[in-house]
Scaffold this motif. Structure first.
Motif, PDB file in Angstrom:
ATOM      1  N   ASN A   1       7.536  11.330  -5.934  1.00 15.14           N
ATOM      2  CA  ASN A   1       6.781  11.183  -4.687  1.00 15.14           C
ATOM      3  C   ASN A   1       7.616  10.460  -3.628  1.00 15.14           C
ATOM      4  OD1 ASN A   1       6.609   8.605  -5.636  1.00 15.14           O
ATOM      5  ND2 ASN A   1       4.387   8.438  -5.565  1.00 15.14           N
TER       6      ASN A   1
ATOM      7  N   ILE B   1      -5.837  12.419  -7.500  1.00 11.49           N
ATOM      8  CA  ILE B   1      -6.966  11.600  -7.948  1.00 11.49           C
ATOM      9  C   ILE B   1      -7.825  11.193  -6.757  1.00 11.49           C
ATOM     10  CG2 ILE B   1      -5.734  10.713  -9.976  1.00 11.49           C
ATOM     11  CD1 ILE B   1      -5.670   7.957  -8.477  1.00 11.49           C
ATOM     12  N   ASP B   2      -7.243  11.227  -5.551  1.00 12.88           N
ATOM     13  CA  ASP B   2      -7.990  10.793  -4.359  1.00 12.88           C
ATOM     14  C   ASP B   2      -9.034  11.831  -3.922  1.00 12.88           C
ATOM     15  OD1 ASP B   2      -6.174   8.746  -4.491  1.00 12.88           O
ATOM     16  OD2 ASP B   2      -4.916   9.460  -2.861  1.00 12.88           O
TER      17      ASP B   2
ATOM     18  N   MET C   1      -8.076   2.912  -6.876  1.00 14.82           N
ATOM     19  CA  MET C   1      -7.182   3.665  -5.978  1.00 14.82           C
ATOM     20  C   MET C   1      -7.987   4.554  -5.042  1.00 14.82           C
ATOM     21  SD  MET C   1      -3.850   4.787  -8.136  1.00 14.82           S
ATOM     22  CE  MET C   1      -2.483   3.654  -8.355  1.00 14.82           C
ATOM     23  N   GLY C   2      -7.275   5.278  -4.223  1.00 12.26           N
ATOM     24  CA  GLY C   2      -7.924   6.180  -3.268  1.00 12.26           C
ATOM     25  C   GLY C   2      -7.291   5.932  -1.926  1.00 12.26           C
ATOM     26  N   ARG C   3      -6.135   6.577  -1.782  1.00 14.12           N
ATOM     27  CA  ARG C   3      -5.360   6.323  -0.570  1.00 14.12           C
ATOM     28  C   ARG C   3      -6.096   6.921   0.625  1.00 14.12           C
ATOM     29  NH1 ARG C   3      -0.151   4.340  -0.033  1.00 14.12           N
ATOM     30  NH2 ARG C   3       0.285   4.501   2.176  1.00 14.12           N
TER      31      ARG C   3
ATOM     32  N   GLU D   1      -8.857   0.801  -2.528  1.00 13.62           N
ATOM     33  CA  GLU D   1      -7.654   0.060  -2.098  1.00 13.62           C
ATOM     34  C   GLU D   1      -7.383   0.140  -0.593  1.00 13.62           C
ATOM     35  OE1 GLU D   1      -4.257   1.943  -4.000  1.00 13.62           O
ATOM     36  OE2 GLU D   1      -4.754   3.881  -3.135  1.00 13.62           O
TER      37      GLU D   1
ATOM     38  N   ARG E   1       6.254   4.017   3.720  1.00 18.07           N
ATOM     39  CA  ARG E   1       4.788   3.963   3.712  1.00 18.07           C
ATOM     40  C   ARG E   1       4.325   2.778   2.871  1.00 18.07           C
ATOM     41  NH1 ARG E   1       1.452   8.389   0.153  1.00 18.07           N
ATOM     42  NH2 ARG E   1       1.902   7.470  -1.844  1.00 18.07           N
TER      43      ARG E   1
ATOM     44  N   ARG F   1       2.478   0.378   0.315  1.00 15.39           N
ATOM     45  CA  ARG F   1       1.734   0.521  -0.948  1.00 15.39           C
ATOM     46  C   ARG F   1       0.504  -0.347  -0.819  1.00 15.39           C
ATOM     47  NH1 ARG F   1       4.504  -1.538  -5.784  1.00 15.39           N
ATOM     48  NH2 ARG F   1       2.578  -0.962  -6.832  1.00 15.39           N
TER      49      ARG F   1
ATOM     50  N   HIS G   1      -2.593   2.011 -11.903  1.00 17.29           N
ATOM     51  CA  HIS G   1      -2.166   3.317 -12.403  1.00 17.29           C
ATOM     52  C   HIS G   1      -2.832   3.759 -13.694  1.00 17.29           C
ATOM     53  CE1 HIS G   1       0.779   2.431  -9.322  1.00 17.29           C
ATOM     54  NE2 HIS G   1       1.039   3.712  -9.295  1.00 17.29           N
TER      55      HIS G   1
ATOM     56  N   ARG H   1      -4.419   6.998 -13.327  1.00 10.18           N
ATOM     57  CA  ARG H   1      -3.640   8.234 -13.270  1.00 10.18           C
ATOM     58  C   ARG H   1      -3.179   8.692 -14.652  1.00 10.18           C
ATOM     59  NH1 ARG H   1       0.006   7.467  -8.209  1.00 10.18           N
ATOM     60  NH2 ARG H   1       1.667   7.877  -9.707  1.00 10.18           N
TER      61      ARG H   1
HETATM   62  O1  F6P Z   1      -2.326   9.465  -3.928  1.00 14.87           O
HETATM   63  C1  F6P Z   1      -2.484   9.106  -5.252  1.00 14.87           C
HETATM   64  C2  F6P Z   1      -2.262   7.640  -5.438  1.00 14.87           C
HETATM   65  O2  F6P Z   1      -2.513   7.349  -6.797  1.00 14.87           O
HETATM   66  C3  F6P Z   1      -3.066   6.750  -4.522  1.00 14.87           C
HETATM   67  O3  F6P Z   1      -4.403   6.639  -4.940  1.00 14.87           O
HETATM   68  C4  F6P Z   1      -2.251   5.474  -4.581  1.00 14.87           C
HETATM   69  O4  F6P Z   1      -2.366   4.705  -3.402  1.00 14.87           O
HETATM   70  C5  F6P Z   1      -0.851   5.979  -4.676  1.00 14.87           C
HETATM   71  O5  F6P Z   1      -0.917   7.280  -5.199  1.00 14.87           O
HETATM   72  C6  F6P Z   1       0.042   5.130  -5.542  1.00 14.87           C
HETATM   73  O6  F6P Z   1       1.327   5.633  -5.489  1.00 14.87           O
HETATM   74  P1  F6P Z   1       2.533   5.086  -6.370  1.00 14.87           P
HETATM   75  O7  F6P Z   1       2.477   5.809  -7.684  1.00 14.87           O
HETATM   76  O8  F6P Z   1       3.721   5.445  -5.577  1.00 14.87           O
HETATM   77  O9  F6P Z   1       2.344   3.612  -6.548  1.00 14.87           O
END
Ligand code: F6P
Length: 360
Positions: free
Chosen positions: A77, A140-141, A183-185, A236, A254, A256, A283, A286
């Motif tokens: 990512n 997941i968002d 989570m939930g960007r 979050e 971006r 975190r 995480h 996820r």
């Molecule tokens: O977009 C999915 C997500 O899990 C968000 O909910 C969270 O803010 C972000 O990715 C976390 O990303 P990383 O794995 O880079 O910490």
């Protein structure tokens, strides 16, 4: 004619990706007799030299893969092909390497499994290189447009709900307020769904403003009725009262997200006097085994994506709508950001249950 199709997973991983990879492989080989090439590490596998890939077979995609978390192909990512990080810290456009990699592998089509950011990049690459792209939504968002669900969302919801299930007894034992940050960007679907399913008293999501005063009123009113604990769930991306985002650090430009739970926990404790503890789920939402619904969605999406290739329909994303898998232009899905809408059933449900969901 035998086709060779590529598949890659891009962006943050989630539970259910392997079930989609398996479904693609089973259907492409079993029904159409095609070859399936798995690209490693998302788009990076076609940028790196030597190319990073492996042929996917029915034997490789055994039944254990269906049940496993993460992505067997790996993902990225942060390695945007249009601004690819070099070892010296600079960035260069490596999109041409990606297209060349696709051509070297003699692929007829590519299935990209990703969220809005990844699909945006994949679409640009497909445009540039004349790549026959089909997309499968994962996040997941659950914030992609034109699909009611995406791979990974339901497992994250289960994990967040289970966290509330585990927090409730300990909250009750110690007469505490428990704050759970999920989570939930920028979208509150996980917090809202898990809050309803897990019996939260307060649900805070970025789409709906809140006041600390009314959060505390809700908690004290419960105490007055004899309730000795309270459960608060917060996404979050919820901002502090002054509008600031709670962030941990910046990666690749971006921020975190992280810390809003701690901020709220401290405020609640000082304003109500109730002993408060904070859990940040992170995480774990996820990883782990995909729940049955994510396996079903991933399998249906994988099969339908292969059928789209067979039908010669490209630049489309498979989507879940009204109990059917349909296909929509990828551009439409990424342009329409699916936040929680104030009038939607989940918000109404939370309100109907007496949960404080902010200032509506
Ligand atoms: O977009 C999915 C997500 O899990 C968000 O909910 C969270 O803010 C972000 O990715 C976390 O990303 P990383 O794995 O880079 O910490």
């Amino acid at each position: 004619m035998t086709k060779r199709i590529g598949v890659l997973t891009s962006g943050g991983d989630c539970a259910g990706l392997n079930a989609a990879i398996r479904a693609i492989t089973y259907h492409a080989i079993g029904t159409y007799g095609w070859q399936v090439i798995g690209i490693r590490k998302g788009t990076t596998g076609l940028i790196n030299r030597p190319l990073e890939y492996q042929e996917l077979t029915v034997e490789f995609c055994d039944s254990a893969l269906l049940r496993s978390g993460g992505t067997t192909l790996g993902s990225t990512n942060k390695d945007d092909p249009f601004a690819f990080p070099n070892p010296d810290g600079t960035r260069s456009d490596r999109s041409y390497d990606f297209v060349e990699g696709y051509e070297q592998l003699k692929l007829d089509a590519l299935i990209g499994i990703g969220g809005d950011g990844s699909l945006h990049i994949l679409r640009r690459l497909a445009d540039q290189g004349g790549i026959n792209l089909v997309a499968i939504p994962k996040t997941i968002d659950n914030d992609l447009g034109h699909t009611e669900t995406a791979i990974g969302y339901h497992t994250a919801l289960e994990v967040a709900t289970e966290a509330l299930d585990r927090l409730q007894p300990t909250a009750a034992s110690h007469q505490r307020v428990m704050v759970l940050e999920v989570m939930g960007r920028d979208a509150g679907h996980i917090a809202l769904g898990a809050g309803v399913a897990g019996g939260a008293d307060v649900i805070l999501i970025p789409e709906i403003p809140y006041t600390l005063e009314n959060i505390c009123k809700k908690i004290t009113s419960l105490a007055k009725k004899g309730r000795t604990f309270a459960l608060v769930i917060v996404a979050e991306a919820v901002k502090k009262e002054n509008g600031e985002i709670a962030t941990l650090n910046k990666e690749g430009g971006r921020p975190r997200y992280g810390g809003i739970g701690q901020y709220l926990g401290e405020k609640i404790q000082s304003l109500t006097g109730a002993e408060t503890r904070v859990t940040t789920l992170g995480h774990v939402q996820r990883g782990g085994q995909p729940c049955s619904w994510d396996r079903i969605v991933a399998s249906a999406f994988g099969v339908s994506a292969v059928d789209l290739i067979a039908a010669g329909k490209f630049d489309r994303m498979v989507a879940w709508q009204n109990r059917q898998v349909v296909d929509v232009p990828i551009a439409d899905a990424i342009v329409r950001y699916q936040a929680v809408e104030q009038g939607e059933i989940m918000v109404k449900t939370a309100q109907g249950l007496g949960i404080y969901v902010g200032e509506l």
